[in-house]
Design a protein around this motif. Structure first.
Motif, short mmCIF file in Angstrom:
data_model
loop_
_atom_site.label_atom_id
_atom_site.label_comp_id
_atom_site.label_asym_id
_atom_site.label_seq_id
_atom_site.Cartn_x
_atom_site.Cartn_y
_atom_site.Cartn_z
N SER A 211 88.73 -19.49 -108.32
CA SER A 211 89.71 -18.49 -107.87
C SER A 211 89.80 -18.48 -106.36
CB SER A 211 89.32 -17.10 -108.37
OG SER A 211 88.08 -16.69 -107.85
N ILE A 212 90.97 -18.12 -105.87
CA ILE A 212 91.18 -17.90 -104.45
C ILE A 212 91.68 -16.47 -104.28
CG2 ILE A 212 93.51 -18.88 -104.51
CD1 ILE A 212 92.98 -19.87 -101.61
N SER A 213 91.13 -15.76 -103.32
CA SER A 213 91.48 -14.36 -103.14
C SER A 213 91.30 -13.97 -101.67
CB SER A 213 90.61 -13.46 -104.02
OG SER A 213 89.23 -13.61 -103.68
N GLY A 214 91.59 -12.71 -101.37
CA GLY A 214 91.39 -12.20 -100.02
C GLY A 214 92.55 -12.44 -99.08
N LEU A 215 93.66 -12.99 -99.59
CA LEU A 215 94.82 -13.21 -98.75
C LEU A 215 95.59 -11.90 -98.55
CD1 LEU A 215 94.06 -16.09 -99.86
CD2 LEU A 215 96.44 -16.68 -99.53
N LYS A 216 96.40 -11.84 -97.53
CA LYS A 216 97.09 -10.60 -97.20
C LYS A 216 98.31 -10.34 -98.08
CE LYS A 216 95.53 -10.23 -92.43
NZ LYS A 216 95.91 -10.24 -91.00
N GLY A 217 98.98 -11.40 -98.54
CA GLY A 217 100.17 -11.19 -99.35
C GLY A 217 101.26 -10.50 -98.56
N GLY A 218 102.07 -9.70 -99.25
CA GLY A 218 103.13 -8.97 -98.58
C GLY A 218 104.48 -9.18 -99.21
N HIS A 219 105.49 -8.67 -98.54
CA HIS A 219 106.88 -8.74 -99.00
C HIS A 219 107.42 -10.14 -98.78
CE1 HIS A 219 111.18 -7.88 -99.15
NE2 HIS A 219 110.94 -6.62 -99.48
N SER A 220 108.02 -10.72 -99.80
CA SER A 220 108.47 -12.11 -99.70
C SER A 220 109.72 -12.26 -98.84
CB SER A 220 108.73 -12.69 -101.08
OG SER A 220 109.89 -12.13 -101.67
N LEU A 295 94.02 -21.30 -90.96
CA LEU A 295 94.74 -20.05 -91.20
C LEU A 295 94.01 -18.83 -90.67
CD1 LEU A 295 95.69 -20.77 -94.93
CD2 LEU A 295 97.25 -20.84 -92.98
N GLY A 296 92.89 -19.06 -89.99
CA GLY A 296 91.99 -17.97 -89.63
C GLY A 296 92.58 -16.90 -88.75
N SER A 297 93.58 -17.24 -87.92
CA SER A 297 94.16 -16.22 -87.06
C SER A 297 95.04 -15.24 -87.84
CB SER A 297 94.99 -16.88 -85.95
OG SER A 297 96.06 -17.62 -86.51
N ILE A 298 95.44 -15.63 -89.05
CA ILE A 298 96.30 -14.77 -89.88
C ILE A 298 95.55 -14.31 -91.12
CG2 ILE A 298 98.42 -14.68 -91.27
CD1 ILE A 298 99.60 -16.74 -89.32
N GLU A 299 94.97 -15.27 -91.85
CA GLU A 299 94.26 -14.96 -93.10
C GLU A 299 92.76 -14.90 -92.80
OE1 GLU A 299 95.70 -13.94 -95.60
OE2 GLU A 299 97.69 -14.82 -95.74
N THR A 300 92.28 -13.71 -92.53
CA THR A 300 90.89 -13.55 -92.08
C THR A 300 89.90 -13.36 -93.23
OG1 THR A 300 91.29 -11.19 -91.81
CG2 THR A 300 91.62 -12.59 -89.87
N GLY A 301 90.40 -13.22 -94.46
CA GLY A 301 89.49 -12.90 -95.56
C GLY A 301 89.53 -13.85 -96.73
N ILE A 302 89.90 -15.11 -96.51
CA ILE A 302 90.03 -16.07 -97.61
C ILE A 302 88.69 -16.31 -98.29
CG2 ILE A 302 90.73 -18.39 -98.31
CD1 ILE A 302 92.49 -18.53 -95.86
N GLU A 303 88.68 -16.21 -99.61
CA GLU A 303 87.49 -16.52 -100.42
C GLU A 303 87.88 -17.45 -101.56
OE1 GLU A 303 84.48 -15.70 -99.75
OE2 GLU A 303 84.76 -14.14 -98.21
N MET A 304 87.00 -18.38 -101.89
CA MET A 304 87.17 -19.21 -103.08
C MET A 304 85.87 -19.14 -103.86
SD MET A 304 89.42 -22.49 -101.76
CE MET A 304 89.99 -22.92 -103.43
N LEU A 305 85.99 -18.73 -105.12
CA LEU A 305 84.80 -18.49 -105.96
C LEU A 305 84.82 -19.44 -107.15
CD1 LEU A 305 82.30 -16.73 -106.63
CD2 LEU A 305 83.87 -15.21 -107.89
N LEU A 306 83.71 -20.15 -107.36
CA LEU A 306 83.57 -21.07 -108.48
C LEU A 306 82.52 -20.52 -109.42
CD1 LEU A 306 84.48 -23.93 -109.50
CD2 LEU A 306 82.40 -24.81 -108.39
N ILE A 307 82.90 -20.27 -110.67
CA ILE A 307 81.95 -19.76 -111.66
C ILE A 307 82.02 -20.62 -112.92
CG2 ILE A 307 82.08 -17.38 -110.81
CD1 ILE A 307 83.93 -16.73 -113.15
N SER A 308 81.00 -20.49 -113.77
CA SER A 308 80.95 -21.26 -115.02
C SER A 308 81.25 -20.33 -116.20
CB SER A 308 79.56 -21.90 -115.19
OG SER A 308 79.30 -22.80 -114.15
N PRO A 309 82.43 -20.43 -116.79
CA PRO A 309 82.77 -19.61 -117.95
C PRO A 309 82.29 -20.25 -119.25
CG PRO A 309 84.64 -20.94 -117.36
CD PRO A 309 83.53 -21.31 -116.40
N GLU A 310 82.76 -19.72 -120.35
CA GLU A 310 82.46 -20.36 -121.65
C GLU A 310 83.09 -21.75 -121.69
OE1 GLU A 310 83.83 -17.82 -124.74
OE2 GLU A 310 82.58 -16.13 -124.15
N THR A 311 82.55 -22.59 -122.54
CA THR A 311 83.08 -23.95 -122.63
C THR A 311 84.45 -23.96 -123.28
OG1 THR A 311 81.97 -24.24 -124.77
CG2 THR A 311 80.76 -24.94 -122.79
N PHE A 312 85.23 -24.99 -122.99
CA PHE A 312 86.58 -25.14 -123.52
C PHE A 312 86.62 -26.28 -124.53
CE2 PHE A 312 87.13 -23.74 -119.02
CZ PHE A 312 87.58 -22.46 -119.28
#
Length: 490
Positions: A211-220, A295-312
């Motif tokens: 997953s990627i999260s922590g972005l600011k988003g906003g009005h398109s 992107l650090g001057s704009i997106e100061t909180g970017i996170e990418m999280l890798l986890i192991s879910p159930e098998t597919f």
């Protein structure tokens, strides 16, 4: 009494607090509509609901103002439902939890982990506050409250001729104090559909969710020029590069939640050869470092999280995976062209707002905005070509026209002169890169003279949305002064 209700102007903020307590996301405006109708009826005002659900409330002119031109105050009753992933909130049931914050540039009202709904709740509150006031001079007054502005402009599309009598319309859906708007972009929704072919997962693989999260988003529209990152594009860029280097097979891919909001979060599930996991994790760490730096001057909180879910048990075929990732990577996004006529204004843009796995289908939703029909068509053909080359079926819908600026607008002159009198400075006359309803109103009421103005609202369509308290009072002062300065009928 709450802290919000103590703000000035009291009546406006009291009504806004009431609106926050009533769920009103787009497509679910029944509760707020019923409240407005009951509220208006208790004041003895005429209120009618049209065939699509818009409300028209009429109030006679105050004494001595009967000969003034009729004014329509216009706002929409729905709000964008966005929340942080960690926030527990049901927009169909729960109230918006608004509160006051103090920052270096003043005091603001924001919400706990969700959109605030100042877009367009402040404008709606101002219109209702004037209806409820007995000390605001005005001519014949109508308030038009539309439905579903944020998710399709259903109310504006469905507005019929003959319901409203006024000649001048003030749209309250702008978001920067000191700017008066006389035009806006048109828009077009696109939906590309891929068929997903699945097969059994290969042997000796490990399952992951990224997953990627922590972005600011906003009005398109109003935030599209700020350089904020699109979570869908960032995740797809990495997955495409990783799939070219590793034995990686997707099982699911999702991102964004609204086509008119810059995506803040996205995630993918996949399997990868166990022998390549260490190298994959190293590449992911390298990519995260790269985008944080770029992107650090704009997106100061970017996170990418890798986890192991159930098998597919199943994964996408390689052909399906390549087609979807390459199309999403190639899809235009962001500012496509700046205006040649108006300095600093975006002419044409595109937002890859939603990507979603749905069983054996994959959907990508885009929103094109442009000040010109030709710009909208140019972007449409680019999107169509990109997805059709990848084997997707694409359809476009919900086209709405821009609002062409009228440089001879008498109402604009009144608003500009009134602003200068009040604040001893000249407001900026602007065209906004967002979809105001004004262009559609011209279909049913081509004679309307229209302007749009409002207080300063930052980061609409995101959980960071906030409205600057001081500008709400300035907006209110301007609104009531403009109503007092409306000229007499010819």
């Amino acid at each position: 009494m709450s802290k919000l209700a103590q703000l000035q102007p009291n009546k406006l903020w009291q009504i806004f607090e009431q609106i926050c307590s009533i769920p009103h996301p787009s497509k679910h405006e029944q509760k707020i509509s019923l409240w407005i109708q009951t509220w208006a009826s208790e004041l003895g005002l005429s209120v009618k609901e049209d065939a699509v659900g818009n409300l028209i409330i009429k109030k006679p002119a105050t004494a001595g103002m009967e000969s003034r031109k009729g004014v329509i105050l216009q706002a929409h009753m729905d709000m964008v439902p966005q929340k942080n992933s960690a926030t527990k909130h049901d927009f169909l049931v729960d109230p918006i939890k608004a509160y006051i914050i103090t920052e270096a540039d003043g005091d603001w009202v924001t919400a706990e982990g969700t959109t605030l709904g100042a877009d367009n709740g402040i404008g709606l509150s101002s219109a209702l506050a004037i209806l409820a006031s007995d000390d605001v001079p005005h001519g014949p007054l109508e308030v038009l409250v539309t439905i579903d502005e944020e998710a399709g402009m259903t109310g504006a599309f469905g507005l019929e001729a003959g319901w409203l009598e006024g000649d001048l319309l003030i749209n309250t859906d702008s978001e920067q104090e000191g700017e008066i708007y006389m035009g806006c972009a048109g828009g077009l929704d696109g939906e590309a559909m891929f068929a997903i072919a699945n097969e059994d997962v290969p042997a000796d693989v490990e399952s992951f969710n990224l997953s990627i999260s922590g972005l600011k988003g906003g009005h398109s529209g109003v935030d599209i020029h700020t350089g904020r990152a699109n979570a869908n594009k960032l995740l797809v860029r990495f997955l495409l590069a990783a799939s070219n280097e590793f034995e990686l097979r997707l099982t699911e891919l999702n991102g964004g939640s609204l086509r008119n909001a810059i995506p803040r979060e996205a995630d993918a599930s996949f399997v990868i050869s166990k022998a390549q996991v260490s190298a994959f994790k190293a590449k992911l760490a390298e990519y995260l470092t790269t985008i944080r730096q770029s992107l650090g001057s704009i997106e100061t909180g970017i996170e990418m999280l890798l986890i192991s879910p159930e098998t597919f048990d199943e994964c996408w075929t390689l052909d399906t995976q390549n087609s979807i990732l390459r199309a999403l990577n190639a899809c235009p996004n962001g500012v496509l062209r700046m205006s040649d006529d108006i300095e600093g204004i975006v002419e044409t843009s595109l937002n890859l707002g939603v990507i979603r796995s749905k069983g054996n289908k994959f959907v990508a939703m885009t929103l094109i905005r442009s000040l010109h029909d030709d710009g909208r068509l140019d972007a449409q053909t680019m999107v169509k070509s990109t997805f059709e080359l990848a084997g997707a079926a694409i359809k476009f819908s919900g086209a709405y026209p821009g609002w062409k600026p009228d440089t001879g607008s008498a109402l604009m002159q009144t608003v500009r002169d009134t602003y200068q009198e009040l604040f001893n400075k000249v407001p900026e006359i602007m065209v906004i890169h967002a979809g105001l309803e004004c262009g559609l109103f011209k279909t049913a009421y081509p004679h309307w003279d229209m302007v749009s103005f409002g207080p300063t609202i930052k980061f609409p369509h995101s959980p960071d949305e906030k409205v600057q308290i001081a500008t709400v009072e300035q907006y209110w002062q301007l609104l009531i002064a403009v109503l007092a300065n409306i000229p007499e009928k010819a």
